[in-house]
Scaffold this active site. Structure first.
Site, PDB file in Angstrom:
ATOM      1  N   GLU A 111       0.838  -1.208   0.000  1.00 16.87           N
ATOM      2  CA  GLU A 111       0.000   0.000   0.000  1.00 16.87           C
ATOM      3  C   GLU A 111       0.868   1.252   0.000  1.00 16.87           C
ATOM      4  O   GLU A 111       1.973   1.251   0.553  1.00 16.87           O
ATOM      5  CB  GLU A 111      -0.891   0.010   1.257  1.00 16.87           C
ATOM      6  CG  GLU A 111      -2.363  -0.214   0.990  1.00 16.87           C
ATOM      7  CD  GLU A 111      -3.094   0.996   0.418  1.00 16.87           C
ATOM      8  OE1 GLU A 111      -2.627   1.572  -0.596  1.00 16.87           O
ATOM      9  OE2 GLU A 111      -4.136   1.360   0.966  1.00 16.87           O
ATOM     10  N   ASP A 112       0.330   2.293  -0.604  1.00 16.20           N
ATOM     11  CA  ASP A 112       1.065   3.561  -0.619  1.00 16.20           C
ATOM     12  C   ASP A 112       1.178   4.169   0.769  1.00 16.20           C
ATOM     13  O   ASP A 112       2.246   4.575   1.202  1.00 16.20           O
ATOM     14  CB  ASP A 112       0.402   4.555  -1.599  1.00 16.20           C
ATOM     15  CG  ASP A 112      -1.110   4.695  -1.393  1.00 16.20           C
ATOM     16  OD1 ASP A 112      -1.671   4.048  -0.482  1.00 16.20           O
ATOM     17  OD2 ASP A 112      -1.738   5.458  -2.159  1.00 16.20           O
ATOM     18  N   ASP A 115      -3.116   5.402   6.606  1.00 13.30           N
ATOM     19  CA  ASP A 115      -3.644   6.660   7.143  1.00 13.30           C
ATOM     20  C   ASP A 115      -4.539   6.323   8.336  1.00 13.30           C
ATOM     21  O   ASP A 115      -4.042   6.029   9.409  1.00 13.30           O
ATOM     22  CB  ASP A 115      -4.377   7.380   6.000  1.00 13.30           C
ATOM     23  CG  ASP A 115      -4.797   8.786   6.351  1.00 13.30           C
ATOM     24  OD1 ASP A 115      -4.064   9.462   7.071  1.00 13.30           O
ATOM     25  OD2 ASP A 115      -5.854   9.239   5.875  1.00 13.30           O
ATOM     26  N   PHE A 178      -1.068  16.225   4.415  1.00 14.84           N
ATOM     27  CA  PHE A 178      -1.550  15.609   3.179  1.00 14.84           C
ATOM     28  C   PHE A 178      -0.424  15.598   2.152  1.00 14.84           C
ATOM     29  O   PHE A 178       0.108  16.640   1.788  1.00 14.84           O
ATOM     30  CB  PHE A 178      -2.764  16.357   2.622  1.00 14.84           C
ATOM     31  CG  PHE A 178      -3.460  15.587   1.535  1.00 14.84           C
ATOM     32  CD1 PHE A 178      -4.392  14.606   1.851  1.00 14.84           C
ATOM     33  CD2 PHE A 178      -3.153  15.809   0.203  1.00 14.84           C
ATOM     34  CE1 PHE A 178      -5.018  13.864   0.850  1.00 14.84           C
ATOM     35  CE2 PHE A 178      -3.771  15.075  -0.810  1.00 14.84           C
ATOM     36  CZ  PHE A 178      -4.705  14.108  -0.474  1.00 14.84           C
ATOM     37  N   ARG A 191       0.254  12.118  -9.108  1.00 15.87           N
ATOM     38  CA  ARG A 191       0.716  10.739  -8.883  1.00 15.87           C
ATOM     39  C   ARG A 191       2.089  10.503  -9.508  1.00 15.87           C
ATOM     40  O   ARG A 191       2.863   9.687  -9.043  1.00 15.87           O
ATOM     41  CB  ARG A 191      -0.257   9.734  -9.515  1.00 15.87           C
ATOM     42  CG  ARG A 191      -1.593   9.612  -8.811  1.00 15.87           C
ATOM     43  CD  ARG A 191      -2.325   8.382  -9.343  1.00 15.87           C
ATOM     44  NE  ARG A 191      -3.750   8.395  -9.042  1.00 15.87           N
ATOM     45  CZ  ARG A 191      -4.294   7.952  -7.916  1.00 15.87           C
ATOM     46  NH1 ARG A 191      -3.525   7.487  -6.952  1.00 15.87           N
ATOM     47  NH2 ARG A 191      -5.584   7.980  -7.730  1.00 15.87           N
TER      48      ARG A 191
END
Ligand code: IMP
Ligand code: MG
Length: 209
Positions: A111-112, A115, A178, A191
């Protein structure tokens, strides 16, 4: 490798945005090499099946897969979380399933970013039911502060069992900001940046995570 630079864009009709570099492309690549070696040390003799979450995890998956020695295969899954704007409501829906079964395989979820943890919580429950031999999680970025919000959200919904989501392999622990780049987007943009940066909106104010 292009040098990271502060970029400025103005989307049609939108306020001015800029990105402040947080982790350079070089640091990302070096850390991925280390993570790849660590994963292979933990599973020296087994084929590894990497499962990435579209679309944010794709660059991490392709770089990680090329850095792990030995037999590696991979697959993709896609999810969407309902919610207002960029905030996840905690309800995750599967929009694209895996192509092949993971039963008996050593699966690494790639996963990136971790969060609130709600996406991974959903995926780990789903994958566990499919009886993999091992199930591990690799994330490039971890925002541990945000897990507190998730705990509160779950306590508001007692029908949801509370699980502590954590990653077995973490690239970088980052503050509660963010971020975009290296797969991560803001409204599908940014991206393609080779680095990770903090998104600044308007006159230098940070976007609320
Ligand atoms: P979680 O379910 O709250 O852990 O959210 C995970 C997903 O939210 C990630 O896979 C990203 O797609 C998105 N996300 C969370 N934080 C950020 C961020 O800082 N920038 C861009 N996307 C983010
Ligand atoms: Mg994502």
């Amino acid at each position: 490798m292009p040098q990271p630079q502060k970029i400025q864009r103005r989307a049609a009709g939108a306020q001015k945005e800029s990105v402040r570099v947080l982790i350079t492309g070089g640091r990302i690549q070096r850390r991925i090499q280390e993570m790849a070696r660590q994963i292979r040390r933990d599973f020296p003799d087994e084929p590894l099946h990497l499962v990435s979450v579209l679309k944010g995890g794709v660059f991490f998956l392709t770089d990680l897969a090329r850095s792990i020695a030995g037999e590696v295969s991979f697959d993709f899954i896609a999810v969407s979380s309902y919610g207002q704007g960029t905030r996840s409501s905690g309800q995750v829906r599967l929009t694209r399933d895996l192509d092949s079964s993971i039963e008996g395989k050593t699966v690494i979820v790639v996963e990136d970013i971790l969060d609130t943890g709600m996406t991974l919580d959903y995926l780990l429950r789903l994958f566990q039911q499919r009886k993999p031999k091992h199930l591990r999680v690799a994330v490039l970025l971890d925002k541990p502060e945000r897990r507190l919000t998730a705990v509160r959200a779950v306590l508001d919904k007692p029908e949801r069992r509370l699980t502590a989501v954590r990653a077995d392999y973490v690239g970088f622990t980052i503050p509660n900001e963010f971020v975009v780049g290296y797969g991560l987007d803001y409204a599908e943009r940014y991206r393609n940046l080779p680095y990770v940066g903090v998104l600044l909106l308007g006159l230098g104010s940070k976007k609320k995570p």
